[in-house]
Design an enzyme around this catalytic site. Structure first.
Site, PDB file in Angstrom:
ATOM      1  N   GLU A   1     -17.616   1.347  -9.608  1.00 56.32           N
ATOM      2  CA  GLU A   1     -18.053   0.615  -8.398  1.00 56.32           C
ATOM      3  C   GLU A   1     -17.704  -0.865  -8.485  1.00 56.32           C
ATOM      4  O   GLU A   1     -18.069  -1.543  -9.448  1.00 56.32           O
ATOM      5  CB  GLU A   1     -19.580   0.789  -8.255  1.00 56.32           C
ATOM      6  CG  GLU A   1     -20.123   0.158  -6.992  1.00 56.32           C
ATOM      7  CD  GLU A   1     -21.608   0.474  -6.769  1.00 56.32           C
ATOM      8  OE1 GLU A   1     -22.065   1.562  -7.158  1.00 56.32           O
ATOM      9  OE2 GLU A   1     -22.302  -0.391  -6.208  1.00 56.32           O
TER      10      GLU A   1
ATOM     11  N   LYS B   1     -31.709   2.154  -8.483  1.00 57.43           N
ATOM     12  CA  LYS B   1     -30.290   2.550  -8.581  1.00 57.43           C
ATOM     13  C   LYS B   1     -29.455   1.319  -8.934  1.00 57.43           C
ATOM     14  O   LYS B   1     -28.521   1.393  -9.734  1.00 57.43           O
ATOM     15  CB  LYS B   1     -29.828   3.183  -7.263  1.00 57.43           C
ATOM     16  CG  LYS B   1     -28.450   3.825  -7.327  1.00 57.43           C
ATOM     17  CD  LYS B   1     -27.293   2.893  -7.040  1.00 57.43           C
ATOM     18  CE  LYS B   1     -25.968   3.626  -7.068  1.00 57.43           C
ATOM     19  NZ  LYS B   1     -24.819   2.747  -6.847  1.00 57.43           N
TER      20      LYS B   1
ATOM     21  N   ASP C   1     -25.825   9.132 -23.831  1.00 59.78           N
ATOM     22  CA  ASP C   1     -26.144  10.169 -22.843  1.00 59.78           C
ATOM     23  C   ASP C   1     -26.827   9.516 -21.634  1.00 59.78           C
ATOM     24  O   ASP C   1     -28.025   9.249 -21.655  1.00 59.78           O
ATOM     25  CB  ASP C   1     -27.065  11.196 -23.533  1.00 59.78           C
ATOM     26  CG  ASP C   1     -27.470  12.336 -22.625  1.00 59.78           C
ATOM     27  OD1 ASP C   1     -27.252  12.243 -21.402  1.00 59.78           O
ATOM     28  OD2 ASP C   1     -28.022  13.321 -23.146  1.00 59.78           O
TER      29      ASP C   1
ATOM     30  N   HIS D   1     -19.090  -7.119  -1.508  1.00 56.49           N
ATOM     31  CA  HIS D   1     -18.504  -5.792  -1.656  1.00 56.49           C
ATOM     32  C   HIS D   1     -17.152  -5.716  -0.964  1.00 56.49           C
ATOM     33  O   HIS D   1     -16.225  -5.112  -1.464  1.00 56.49           O
ATOM     34  CB  HIS D   1     -19.412  -4.753  -0.972  1.00 56.49           C
ATOM     35  CG  HIS D   1     -20.220  -3.947  -1.945  1.00 56.49           C
ATOM     36  ND1 HIS D   1     -19.627  -3.145  -2.877  1.00 56.49           N
ATOM     37  CD2 HIS D   1     -21.548  -3.810  -2.120  1.00 56.49           C
ATOM     38  CE1 HIS D   1     -20.569  -2.556  -3.585  1.00 56.49           C
ATOM     39  NE2 HIS D   1     -21.757  -2.954  -3.152  1.00 56.49           N
TER      40      HIS D   1
END
Ligand code: MEV
Length: 430
Positions: free
Chosen positions: A81, A271, A287, A385
């Site tokens: 991202e 998130k 992991d 972005h």
């Protein structure tokens, strides 16, 4: 490493960025080569999983400016991202002005669970387990001599009664195990499987599941930072102040209050934290599903899902942030030791223990959270972005080399970021 500030890193050609890493962290040409094309050959991947047919690459970037407990760290981040690496680096730069990140960890204790069914007398069984605790811990302690040698081993045994379930009441035994620098799943699972027959003999029941819990709430990592309010000022074109420091600080606190009280917002807020956390977890061969599971379960530990971080102001008006979450990462065993890029990533950060790594990761999570909240509380997330997204669209339209920046800049100026527009601009350049 003397400094994690490398001015102009962004603008350097890729090969020169690698030279800078070699200089800063003493990476060898072989280690640097591991950062190329995912760092893992198909042959190396073959024994790692079943039916391997190849490898899957992700971009690997370096977050700059991190100062964690007074130590300079260049942080490797594997993520697809745009804006994440830039956001972390920029917030780490702001945090430096307030002394960087202060981070700590609890002991690296994992929880192994045994589900005990068909127990004739739950209360009596529970008492008997407590009576035999020392003996059970002593047995669990012998299971991993390597962990024992490094100071790890069985620490405690807890018995929980699940009073109501779709299959009726049952007991759960928690084995608390200090796994030192390992992620710990193997040690804990082995210990639970080994103890199960003894637990059956003591309780008269049947041990069904024997497995580690990913809600690693005894293995926590915490980071805090302080940003002087002046540093939060945002200056726009022609040096005009577009957002004063107080306004940005208060906007960030308001944004956090939303996540603290609303699970719909908290999921997105967390998130954003995981954008930073996962990227380092993946780059070090750890992991990330375990870390994700632990993070979200911890965020809901009081029965309502909430923000993992907190933001507020101190008596001097500085913005202060804190992030605490489970952090079951290792630096020995598993992919951390087999994956050449993961090994190089650990060397780049010069981590000496799993706790060192956890402290860096939680600091990156806090920085990432700040980057998102600062953008959301001011100009919105799309502006930053867009310019990065525009580069990807330019590449998709066939731009190469210097064309990429030119096409992207034109699309951003036009406020039209689409492949067809990129193709048009590209044609006009040719
Ligand atoms: C996007 O990947 C992450 C954000 O949505 C996080 C947030 O909203 O806090 C920007």
């Amino acid at each position: 490493m003397t400094t994690s500030r490398i001015p102009g890193f962004y603008n350097l050609p890729l090969a020169e960025r690698l030279d800078k890493l070699a200089e800063a962290a003493g990476l060898t040409p072989e280690e640097l080569a591991a950062f190329n094309s995912g760092g893992l050959t198909s042959e190396q991947a073959d024994p790692m999983i079943e039916n391997a047919v190849g490898t899957f690459g992700l971009p690997l970037g370096i977050a700059l400016n991190f100062l964690v407990n007074g130590r300079e760290v260049l942080v490797p981040m594997a993520i697809e991202e745009p804006s994440v690496v830039a956001g972390a680096s920029f917030m780490a730069k702001l945090a430096r002005t307030g002394g960087g990140f202060t981070a700590s960890t609890s002991a690296p204790e994992m929880i192994g669970q045994m589900q005990v069914l068909d127990v004739p007398d739950l209360m009596a069984a529970s008492m008997k387990l407590h009576e035999h605790k020392a003996e059970l811990l002593a047995e669990a302690d012998t299971i991993d001599p390597v962990l024992k040698k490094f100071g790890g081993g069985a620490r405690d045994l807890e018995v929980r009664l699940i009073e109501e379930s779709p299959i009726g009441p049952f007991l759960v035994v928690h084995l608390i195990y200090d796994v030192r620098d390992a992620m710990g799943a193997n040690a804990v699972n082995t210990a639970c499987e080994r103890l199960a027959p003894r637990v059956e003999a003591i309780t008269g029941g049947r041990v069904h599941l024997k497995i580690l819990s990913n809600l690693a709430d005894k293995r926590l990592a915490k980071a805090t930072c302080k940003i002087p309010v002046k540093e939060l000022e945002m200056v726009g074109q022609d040096n005009i102040l577009s957002y004063g420091g107080e306004r940005v600080r208060d906007g960030i606190i308001e944004a956090w209050a939303f996540a603290a009280t609303d699970p719909y917002r908290a999921a997105t807020h967390n998130k954003g934290i995981m954008n930073g956390v996962d990227a380092v977890v993946i780059a070090t061969g750890n992991d990330w599903r375990a870390i994700e599971a632990g993070a979200h379960a911890y965020a809901a530990r009081d029965g309502r899902y909430t923000s993992l971080s907190t933001w507020g102001r101190d008596a001097d008006g500085n913005l202060v942030g804190e992030l605490e979450m489970p952090m079951a990462v290792g630096i020995v065993g598993g992919a951390t030791k087999v994956h050449p890029a993961a090994k190089a990533a650990l060397k780049l950060m010069a981590v000496k223990s799993a706790s060192d790594l956890a402290e860096i990761i939680v600091s990156v999570g806090l920085a990432q959270n700040l980057a998102a909240l600062r953008a959301l509380a001011t100009e919105g997330i799309q502006r930053g972005h867009m310019s990065l997204h525009a580069r990807q669209v330019a590449i998709a339209a066939g731009a190469t080399g210097e064309q990429i920046e030119k096409v992207a800049a034109q699309m951003v100026a036009d406020k039209t970021v689409r492949v067809d527009r990129a193709e048009e601009i590209l044609k006009s350049l040719k």
